[in-house]
Design a protein around this motif. Structure first.
Motif, PDB file in Angstrom:
ATOM      1  N   PRO A  10       4.228  -0.750   7.418  1.00 51.47           N
ATOM      2  CA  PRO A  10       5.147   0.344   7.092  1.00 51.47           C
ATOM      3  C   PRO A  10       4.662   1.724   6.233  1.00 51.47           C
ATOM      4  O   PRO A  10       4.256   1.224   5.414  1.00 51.47           O
ATOM      5  CB  PRO A  10       6.693  -0.324   6.495  1.00 51.47           C
ATOM      6  N   SER A  11       4.807   2.801   6.633  1.00 49.65           N
ATOM      7  CA  SER A  11       4.396   4.011   5.956  1.00 49.65           C
ATOM      8  C   SER A  11       5.044   4.955   6.074  1.00 49.65           C
ATOM      9  O   SER A  11       5.833   5.383   6.918  1.00 49.65           O
ATOM     10  CB  SER A  11       2.992   4.431   6.902  1.00 49.65           C
ATOM     11  N   TYR A  12       5.448   5.259   4.795  1.00 51.05           N
ATOM     12  CA  TYR A  12       6.188   6.545   4.480  1.00 51.05           C
ATOM     13  C   TYR A  12       5.591   7.446   3.438  1.00 51.05           C
ATOM     14  O   TYR A  12       5.475   6.877   2.446  1.00 51.05           O
ATOM     15  CB  TYR A  12       7.660   6.116   3.985  1.00 51.05           C
ATOM     16  N   GLU A  14       2.680   8.712   3.389  1.00 52.76           N
ATOM     17  CA  GLU A  14       1.241   7.863   2.900  1.00 52.76           C
ATOM     18  C   GLU A  14       0.081   8.594   3.647  1.00 52.76           C
ATOM     19  O   GLU A  14      -0.972   8.112   3.916  1.00 52.76           O
ATOM     20  CB  GLU A  14       1.295   6.406   3.561  1.00 52.76           C
ATOM     21  N   ASP A  43       7.711   5.753   8.866  1.00 47.24           N
ATOM     22  CA  ASP A  43       9.022   5.742   8.654  1.00 47.24           C
ATOM     23  C   ASP A  43       9.696   7.216   8.451  1.00 47.24           C
ATOM     24  O   ASP A  43      10.095   7.253   7.556  1.00 47.24           O
ATOM     25  CB  ASP A  43       9.408   4.724   7.551  1.00 47.24           C
ATOM     26  N   ASN A  71      13.816   8.969   8.541  1.00 45.11           N
ATOM     27  CA  ASN A  71      13.542   7.942   7.635  1.00 45.11           C
ATOM     28  C   ASN A  71      14.772   6.722   7.691  1.00 45.11           C
ATOM     29  O   ASN A  71      15.660   6.816   7.599  1.00 45.11           O
ATOM     30  CB  ASN A  71      13.661   8.315   6.328  1.00 45.11           C
ATOM     31  N   GLY A  73      14.138   3.599   6.536  1.00 41.57           N
ATOM     32  CA  GLY A  73      13.840   2.503   5.712  1.00 41.57           C
ATOM     33  C   GLY A  73      12.722   1.418   5.912  1.00 41.57           C
ATOM     34  O   GLY A  73      12.465   1.287   7.116  1.00 41.57           O
ATOM     35  N   LYS A  74      12.356   0.961   5.114  1.00 40.55           N
ATOM     36  CA  LYS A  74      11.146  -0.177   5.054  1.00 40.55           C
ATOM     37  C   LYS A  74      11.701  -1.280   5.910  1.00 40.55           C
ATOM     38  O   LYS A  74      10.793  -1.685   6.786  1.00 40.55           O
ATOM     39  CB  LYS A  74      10.584  -0.789   3.618  1.00 40.55           C
ATOM     40  N   ASP A  94       1.791  -3.684   2.882  1.00 33.40           N
ATOM     41  CA  ASP A  94       2.172  -2.155   2.204  1.00 33.40           C
ATOM     42  C   ASP A  94       0.913  -1.404   2.481  1.00 33.40           C
ATOM     43  O   ASP A  94      -0.207  -1.626   2.582  1.00 33.40           O
ATOM     44  CB  ASP A  94       2.274  -2.078   0.870  1.00 33.40           C
ATOM     45  N   CYS A  95       1.181  -0.105   3.029  1.00 33.60           N
ATOM     46  CA  CYS A  95       0.274   0.843   3.436  1.00 33.60           C
ATOM     47  C   CYS A  95      -0.648   1.230   2.140  1.00 33.60           C
ATOM     48  O   CYS A  95      -1.855   1.767   2.353  1.00 33.60           O
ATOM     49  CB  CYS A  95       0.913   2.175   3.762  1.00 33.60           C
ATOM     50  N   ASP A  96      -0.405   1.115   0.824  1.00 35.51           N
ATOM     51  CA  ASP A  96      -0.845   1.771  -0.136  1.00 35.51           C
ATOM     52  C   ASP A  96      -1.627   0.640  -0.797  1.00 35.51           C
ATOM     53  O   ASP A  96      -2.467   0.925  -1.975  1.00 35.51           O
ATOM     54  CB  ASP A  96      -0.113   1.987  -1.286  1.00 35.51           C
ATOM     55  N   GLN A  98      -1.427  -2.157  -2.017  1.00 31.16           N
ATOM     56  CA  GLN A  98      -0.983  -2.984  -3.380  1.00 31.16           C
ATOM     57  C   GLN A  98      -0.920  -4.375  -2.932  1.00 31.16           C
ATOM     58  O   GLN A  98      -1.193  -5.086  -4.043  1.00 31.16           O
ATOM     59  CB  GLN A  98       0.265  -2.322  -3.737  1.00 31.16           C
ATOM     60  N   ARG A 199      -1.655   1.375  -7.021  1.00 28.18           N
ATOM     61  CA  ARG A 199      -1.497   2.374  -5.976  1.00 28.18           C
ATOM     62  C   ARG A 199      -2.861   3.435  -6.091  1.00 28.18           C
ATOM     63  O   ARG A 199      -2.706   3.874  -7.146  1.00 28.18           O
ATOM     64  CB  ARG A 199      -0.247   2.733  -6.175  1.00 28.18           C
ATOM     65  N   THR A 204       5.213   5.771  -6.020  1.00 28.42           N
ATOM     66  CA  THR A 204       6.125   4.759  -5.392  1.00 28.42           C
ATOM     67  C   THR A 204       7.499   5.228  -4.813  1.00 28.42           C
ATOM     68  O   THR A 204       7.899   6.457  -5.212  1.00 28.42           O
ATOM     69  CB  THR A 204       6.865   3.895  -6.418  1.00 28.42           C
ATOM     70  N   LYS A 205       7.928   4.844  -3.816  1.00 29.20           N
ATOM     71  CA  LYS A 205       9.240   5.552  -2.992  1.00 29.20           C
ATOM     72  C   LYS A 205      10.565   4.812  -3.668  1.00 29.20           C
ATOM     73  O   LYS A 205      11.374   5.395  -3.191  1.00 29.20           O
ATOM     74  CB  LYS A 205       9.051   5.193  -1.422  1.00 29.20           C
ATOM     75  N   TRP A 206      10.368   4.166  -4.457  1.00 30.25           N
ATOM     76  CA  TRP A 206      11.534   3.551  -5.076  1.00 30.25           C
ATOM     77  C   TRP A 206      12.150   4.389  -6.296  1.00 30.25           C
ATOM     78  O   TRP A 206      11.325   4.431  -7.342  1.00 30.25           O
ATOM     79  CB  TRP A 206      11.466   2.145  -5.501  1.00 30.25           C
TER      80      TRP A 206
HETATM   81  N1  UDP Z   1       8.053   2.623   2.848  1.00 26.34           N
HETATM   82  C1  UDP Z   1       8.708   2.973   3.982  1.00 26.34           C
HETATM   83  N2  UDP Z   1       9.875   3.299   4.043  1.00 26.34           N
HETATM   84  C2  UDP Z   1      10.517   3.790   2.979  1.00 26.34           C
HETATM   85  C3  UDP Z   1       9.998   3.423   1.550  1.00 26.34           C
HETATM   86  C4  UDP Z   1       8.811   2.942   1.652  1.00 26.34           C
HETATM   87  O1  UDP Z   1       8.047   2.538   5.054  1.00 26.34           O
HETATM   88  O2  UDP Z   1      11.730   4.402   3.053  1.00 26.34           O
HETATM   89  C5  UDP Z   1       6.746   1.850   2.766  1.00 26.34           C
HETATM   90  C6  UDP Z   1       5.897   2.705   1.981  1.00 26.34           C
HETATM   91  O3  UDP Z   1       5.128   3.460   2.664  1.00 26.34           O
HETATM   92  C7  UDP Z   1       4.916   1.470   1.550  1.00 26.34           C
HETATM   93  C8  UDP Z   1       5.658   0.002   1.413  1.00 26.34           C
HETATM   94  O4  UDP Z   1       7.058   0.631   1.946  1.00 26.34           O
HETATM   95  O5  UDP Z   1       3.825   0.947   2.417  1.00 26.34           O
HETATM   96  C9  UDP Z   1       6.174   0.199  -0.107  1.00 26.34           C
HETATM   97  O6  UDP Z   1       6.481   1.186  -0.772  1.00 26.34           O
HETATM   98  P1  UDP Z   1       6.202   1.659  -2.184  1.00 26.34           P
HETATM   99  O7  UDP Z   1       4.745   1.391  -2.443  1.00 26.34           O
HETATM  100  O8  UDP Z   1       6.851   2.813  -2.489  1.00 26.34           O
HETATM  101  O9  UDP Z   1       7.001   0.660  -3.089  1.00 26.34           O
HETATM  102  P2  UDP Z   1       6.437  -0.295  -4.277  1.00 26.34           P
HETATM  103  O10 UDP Z   1       4.944  -0.885  -4.230  1.00 26.34           O
HETATM  104  O11 UDP Z   1       6.407   0.762  -5.553  1.00 26.34           O
HETATM  105  O12 UDP Z   1       7.404  -1.380  -4.390  1.00 26.34           O
END
Ligand code: UDP
Ligand code: MG
Length: 312
Positions: A10-12, A14, A43, A71, A73-74, A94-96, A98, A199, A204-206
């Motif tokens: 999932p990629s938002y 990114e 997304d 969008n 959501g994940k 995750d795309c980042d 992590q 990252r 972060t998207k949260w």
């Molecule tokens: N993501 C998504 N839609 C959203 C929010 C996040 O697809 O509305 C994806 C984001 O691209 C990433 C993954 O979910 O690949 C985790 O998001 P993020 O790194 O922001 O979260 P964290 O690692 O901080 O929990």
């Protein structure tokens, strides 16, 4: 023939990560004795995420992309990726980066041993702000209590056998909670620990609010405990009012009744508070029912790369 592993990503927003993610995944997975496809789900990003995915797809057939109309959501992105995947097993990550991709080999090894779900479990959460840590900590504690699954260490990083993917895709509910659903469906599962990487690009998207919304939604999709709390509060306040009622009557007959305004106001506030809280909780469940009844799709696809087959 070698097994095919579908990576669902999932990629938002990114755009900075896509190219590096593809490069890293390939460098780690090329030369393994299984084949891979890389399914990126854009997304509804506001940046050039999908253009980057499409460019990677031009260079390598194994890179596939789906793009949402907005969008969603994940959760929705994960499900769209699973829907498009054709592999014998799927790994969601995750795309980042992590979620360290080096773990994929170990996940596949466990899967070959016969495990149908391989859960990635965080041994550390990586570097996060204190505030993020605290709100995420609170969130997972509440969630674990409510749905009776220890959520603190779990993540969306997991490998699922084709059988499990098919079961998840057959569920008709719109509001899903992927992380807990993989426990709920059962199957033979095991855990692998990993350290959360930092990252590299983007943020972060949260936010605190989005985390809270996520918590409430997931709690109500997995538990009716909040509704039981409503009943409990109701019973408590009825008992309280009976006791107070008796006391007032006794005082009245003994001729010692006072003006009693403070008691009345306190009671009004207390009961009013309980009622509002209860209505809020019930309202939330009704909203959930309403959403499910409308039967709208989890996501809407605007476009996808040509190498995506089947219906998504
Ligand atoms: N993501 C998504 N839609 C959203 C929010 C996040 O697809 O509305 C994806 C984001 O691209 C990433 C993954 O979910 O690949 C985790 O998001 P993020 O790194 O922001 O979260 P964290 O690692 O901080 O929990
Ligand atoms: Mg992240």
């Amino acid at each position: 023939m070698a097994e095919l592993i579908s990576l669902v990503i999932p990629s938002y927003n990114e755009e900075e990560n896509i190219e590096n993610t593809v490069k890293t995944l390939k460098s780690i997975l090329d030369g393994e004795d299984f084949d891979c496809e890389f399914i990126f789900v854009n997304d509804g990003s506001a940046d050039k995420t999908f253009e980057k995915i499409a460019a990677e797809s031009e260079k390598d057939e194994r890179v596939k992309g789906i793009s949402f109309s907005r969008n969603f959501g994940k959760e929705a992105a994960i499900f769209a990726g699973l829907q498009a995947a054709v592999g014998d097993a799927c790994v969601v990550l995750d795309c980042d980066l992590q979620h360290p991709p080096t773990l994929i080999k170990e996940m596949v090894a466990k899967w070959r041993e016969g495990f149908e779900v391989v859960e990635g479990v965080k041994s550390s959460r990586g570097r996060e702000s204190i505030f993020h840590k605290m709100s995420a900590g609170l969130f997972y504690r509440i969630m674990s209590r409510l749905i009776k699954i220890d959520m603190r260490a779990t993540s969306d990083y997991k490998l699922l056998d084709r059988k499990v993917v098919n079961v998840l895709l057959s569920l008709t509910e719109r509001n899903t909670f992927f992380r807990a659903l993989t426990f709920w469906v059962g199957f033979k599962s095991t855990k692998l620990e990993y350290d959360v990487e930092e990252r590299k690009f983007g943020t972060t998207k949260w936010s605190f609010i989005s985390l809270m919304k996520y918590a409430i939604n997931n709690a109500t999709s997995f538990s009716t405990l909040p509704l039981q709390i409503v009943t409990f509060l109701g019973v408590i306040s009825i008992i309280g009012s009976v006791i107070l009622g008796i006391q007032t009557l006794v005082k009245f007959f003994m001729g010692t009744a006072e003006a009693g305004f403070p008691t009345v106001i306190l009671l009004e506030l207390l009961i009013g508070g309980f009622i509002m809280l209860s209505l809020g909780i019930i309202g939330h469940y009704i909203a959930r029912i309403y959403e499910e009844v409308k039967g709208r799709p989890k996501y809407i696809v605007r476009e996808h790369t040509k190498n995506i087959k089947g219906n998504i």
